[in-house]
Write a protein that holds these residues in place. Structure first.
Motif, PDB file in Angstrom:
ATOM      1  N   GLU A  13       0.822  -1.212   0.000  1.00 46.53           N
ATOM      2  CA  GLU A  13       0.000   0.000   0.000  1.00 46.53           C
ATOM      3  C   GLU A  13       0.859   1.266   0.000  1.00 46.53           C
ATOM      4  O   GLU A  13       0.338   2.368   0.016  1.00 46.53           O
ATOM      5  CB  GLU A  13      -0.919   0.005   1.217  1.00 46.53           C
ATOM      6  CG  GLU A  13      -1.950  -1.108   1.166  1.00 46.53           C
ATOM      7  CD  GLU A  13      -2.828  -1.105   2.397  1.00 46.53           C
ATOM      8  OE1 GLU A  13      -2.826  -0.103   3.140  1.00 46.53           O
ATOM      9  OE2 GLU A  13      -3.515  -2.109   2.602  1.00 46.53           O
ATOM     10  N   GLY A  14       2.156   1.115   0.026  1.00 48.84           N
ATOM     11  CA  GLY A  14       3.048   2.264  -0.011  1.00 48.84           C
ATOM     12  C   GLY A  14       3.375   2.856   1.342  1.00 48.84           C
ATOM     13  O   GLY A  14       3.952   3.927   1.427  1.00 48.84           O
ATOM     14  N   SER A  38      12.171   4.447  14.517  1.00 48.97           N
ATOM     15  CA  SER A  38      10.772   4.297  14.923  1.00 48.97           C
ATOM     16  C   SER A  38      10.200   5.633  15.371  1.00 48.97           C
ATOM     17  O   SER A  38      10.752   6.273  16.257  1.00 48.97           O
ATOM     18  CB  SER A  38      10.670   3.311  16.086  1.00 48.97           C
ATOM     19  OG  SER A  38      11.169   2.065  15.700  1.00 48.97           O
ATOM     20  N   PHE A  39       9.101   6.050  14.791  1.00 52.75           N
ATOM     21  CA  PHE A  39       8.475   7.315  15.172  1.00 52.75           C
ATOM     22  C   PHE A  39       7.044   7.355  14.679  1.00 52.75           C
ATOM     23  O   PHE A  39       6.661   6.629  13.776  1.00 52.75           O
ATOM     24  CB  PHE A  39       9.249   8.514  14.618  1.00 52.75           C
ATOM     25  CG  PHE A  39       9.387   8.501  13.124  1.00 52.75           C
ATOM     26  CD1 PHE A  39       8.434   9.104  12.330  1.00 52.75           C
ATOM     27  CD2 PHE A  39      10.462   7.878  12.510  1.00 52.75           C
ATOM     28  CE1 PHE A  39       8.552   9.085  10.941  1.00 52.75           C
ATOM     29  CE2 PHE A  39      10.595   7.857  11.140  1.00 52.75           C
ATOM     30  CZ  PHE A  39       9.636   8.456  10.358  1.00 52.75           C
ATOM     31  N   ASP A  40       6.250   8.201  15.307  1.00 50.89           N
ATOM     32  CA  ASP A  40       4.918   8.570  14.833  1.00 50.89           C
ATOM     33  C   ASP A  40       5.058   9.949  14.216  1.00 50.89           C
ATOM     34  O   ASP A  40       5.649  10.838  14.833  1.00 50.89           O
ATOM     35  CB  ASP A  40       3.921   8.674  15.974  1.00 50.89           C
ATOM     36  CG  ASP A  40       3.291   7.358  16.353  1.00 50.89           C
ATOM     37  OD1 ASP A  40       2.815   7.269  17.491  1.00 50.89           O
ATOM     38  OD2 ASP A  40       3.263   6.432  15.534  1.00 50.89           O
ATOM     39  N   LEU A  41       4.504  10.153  13.058  1.00 52.68           N
ATOM     40  CA  LEU A  41       4.474  11.480  12.461  1.00 52.68           C
ATOM     41  C   LEU A  41       3.016  11.898  12.448  1.00 52.68           C
ATOM     42  O   LEU A  41       2.194  11.287  11.771  1.00 52.68           O
ATOM     43  CB  LEU A  41       5.059  11.458  11.046  1.00 52.68           C
ATOM     44  CG  LEU A  41       5.137  12.810  10.351  1.00 52.68           C
ATOM     45  CD1 LEU A  41       5.994  13.796  11.158  1.00 52.68           C
ATOM     46  CD2 LEU A  41       5.706  12.647   8.951  1.00 52.68           C
ATOM     47  N   ARG A  48      -2.341  10.644  11.995  1.00 54.73           N
ATOM     48  CA  ARG A  48      -1.072  10.090  11.514  1.00 54.73           C
ATOM     49  C   ARG A  48      -0.835  10.497  10.062  1.00 54.73           C
ATOM     50  O   ARG A  48      -1.739  10.434   9.236  1.00 54.73           O
ATOM     51  CB  ARG A  48      -1.129   8.573  11.626  1.00 54.73           C
ATOM     52  CG  ARG A  48       0.101   7.906  11.136  1.00 54.73           C
ATOM     53  CD  ARG A  48       0.002   6.396  11.361  1.00 54.73           C
ATOM     54  NE  ARG A  48       1.021   5.777  10.558  1.00 54.73           N
ATOM     55  CZ  ARG A  48       0.803   4.775   9.734  1.00 54.73           C
ATOM     56  NH1 ARG A  48      -0.392   4.256   9.617  1.00 54.73           N
ATOM     57  NH2 ARG A  48       1.795   4.277   9.036  1.00 54.73           N
ATOM     58  N   ILE A  49       0.382  10.909   9.775  1.00 50.67           N
ATOM     59  CA  ILE A  49       0.793  11.224   8.406  1.00 50.67           C
ATOM     60  C   ILE A  49       1.560  10.018   7.896  1.00 50.67           C
ATOM     61  O   ILE A  49       2.479   9.533   8.551  1.00 50.67           O
ATOM     62  CB  ILE A  49       1.666  12.492   8.363  1.00 50.67           C
ATOM     63  CG1 ILE A  49       0.854  13.700   8.845  1.00 50.67           C
ATOM     64  CG2 ILE A  49       2.220  12.719   6.961  1.00 50.67           C
ATOM     65  CD1 ILE A  49       1.672  14.961   8.994  1.00 50.67           C
ATOM     66  N   ALA A  50       1.174   9.506   6.733  1.00 52.21           N
ATOM     67  CA  ALA A  50       1.802   8.311   6.158  1.00 52.21           C
ATOM     68  C   ALA A  50       3.280   8.559   5.880  1.00 52.21           C
ATOM     69  O   ALA A  50       3.666   9.600   5.358  1.00 52.21           O
ATOM     70  CB  ALA A  50       1.088   7.916   4.878  1.00 52.21           C
ATOM     71  N   VAL A  51       4.091   7.583   6.252  1.00 58.15           N
ATOM     72  CA  VAL A  51       5.534   7.626   6.022  1.00 58.15           C
ATOM     73  C   VAL A  51       5.852   6.556   4.993  1.00 58.15           C
ATOM     74  O   VAL A  51       5.506   5.402   5.179  1.00 58.15           O
ATOM     75  CB  VAL A  51       6.297   7.373   7.338  1.00 58.15           C
ATOM     76  CG1 VAL A  51       7.786   7.300   7.089  1.00 58.15           C
ATOM     77  CG2 VAL A  51       5.970   8.443   8.353  1.00 58.15           C
ATOM     78  N   THR A  64       8.282  24.862   1.733  1.00 58.33           N
ATOM     79  CA  THR A  64       8.008  23.649   0.984  1.00 58.33           C
ATOM     80  C   THR A  64       6.579  23.600   0.461  1.00 58.33           C
ATOM     81  O   THR A  64       5.674  24.155   1.076  1.00 58.33           O
ATOM     82  CB  THR A  64       8.295  22.404   1.840  1.00 58.33           C
ATOM     83  OG1 THR A  64       8.109  21.248   1.064  1.00 58.33           O
ATOM     84  CG2 THR A  64       7.379  22.345   3.052  1.00 58.33           C
ATOM     85  N   ARG A  65       6.385  22.942  -0.662  1.00 55.84           N
ATOM     86  CA  ARG A  65       5.043  22.721  -1.203  1.00 55.84           C
ATOM     87  C   ARG A  65       4.510  21.358  -0.778  1.00 55.84           C
ATOM     88  O   ARG A  65       3.393  21.013  -1.134  1.00 55.84           O
ATOM     89  CB  ARG A  65       5.074  22.821  -2.722  1.00 55.84           C
ATOM     90  CG  ARG A  65       5.339  24.226  -3.208  1.00 55.84           C
ATOM     91  CD  ARG A  65       5.274  24.300  -4.735  1.00 55.84           C
ATOM     92  NE  ARG A  65       6.115  25.377  -5.186  1.00 55.84           N
ATOM     93  CZ  ARG A  65       7.330  25.241  -5.695  1.00 55.84           C
ATOM     94  NH1 ARG A  65       7.847  24.052  -5.864  1.00 55.84           N
ATOM     95  NH2 ARG A  65       8.028  26.284  -6.061  1.00 55.84           N
ATOM     96  N   THR A  66       5.324  20.576  -0.055  1.00 54.35           N
ATOM     97  CA  THR A  66       4.937  19.226   0.349  1.00 54.35           C
ATOM     98  C   THR A  66       4.967  19.074   1.863  1.00 54.35           C
ATOM     99  O   THR A  66       5.386  18.049   2.375  1.00 54.35           O
ATOM    100  CB  THR A  66       5.864  18.185  -0.305  1.00 54.35           C
ATOM    101  OG1 THR A  66       7.207  18.452   0.094  1.00 54.35           O
ATOM    102  CG2 THR A  66       5.771  18.201  -1.813  1.00 54.35           C
ATOM    103  N   ALA A  67       4.537  20.112   2.585  1.00 53.24           N
ATOM    104  CA  ALA A  67       4.591  20.115   4.046  1.00 53.24           C
ATOM    105  C   ALA A  67       3.956  18.859   4.623  1.00 53.24           C
ATOM    106  O   ALA A  67       2.966  18.386   4.105  1.00 53.24           O
ATOM    107  CB  ALA A  67       3.887  21.350   4.587  1.00 53.24           C
ATOM    108  N   PRO A  68       4.564  18.318   5.643  1.00 55.23           N
ATOM    109  CA  PRO A  68       5.700  18.799   6.430  1.00 55.23           C
ATOM    110  C   PRO A  68       7.045  18.376   5.864  1.00 55.23           C
ATOM    111  O   PRO A  68       8.079  18.644   6.455  1.00 55.23           O
ATOM    112  CB  PRO A  68       5.471  18.140   7.785  1.00 55.23           C
ATOM    113  CG  PRO A  68       4.899  16.811   7.442  1.00 55.23           C
ATOM    114  CD  PRO A  68       4.008  17.091   6.243  1.00 55.23           C
TER     115      PRO A  68
END
Length: 106
Positions: A13-14, A38-41, A48-51, A64-68
């Motif tokens: 799923e990326g 290991s971290f939560d973003l 949660r922001i996908a990593v 940036t145009r892709t924050a964060p």
């Protein structure tokens, strides 16, 4: 803060799959913050922001145009993390002379 998102590889799923390394954050000179392990973003709303990578770069310049995430805009913007040299204090003799009351002429 919730369950740790741990990144080492990408699933179908990326999204990042688990990594047992502790989180480390380093500041790249005149560039982003590099986050590994290991971290939560989480976003400002706590979601949660996908990593998608093992190492992510977080923007410090604010352009940036892709924050964060960093997109390299800091280079074109001339972003620097170097602090300017402190202002030179005024010459002590000149400061004393300027502060002294004028003497009356007779």
């Amino acid at each position: 803060m919730g369950r740790a998102v741990q990144a080492t590889s990408v699933d179908p799923e990326g999204l990042a799959e688990p990594d047992e390394r502790p989180c480390s954050i380093g500041a790249y000179p005149d560039g982003p913050l590099l986050v590994r392990g290991s971290f939560d973003l989480l976003g400002p709303d706590g979601e949660r922001i996908a990593v998608r990578r093992r190492t992510i770069a977080l923007c410090r310049c604010g352009r940036t145009r892709t924050a964060p995430f960093c997109d390299g805009t800091h280079k074109a913007a001339g972003f620097t993390t170097r602090t300017p040299a402190p202002a030179r204090p005024p010459d002590a003799a000149a400061a004393v002379a300027a502060a002294a009351p004028a003497s009356p002429r007779g």
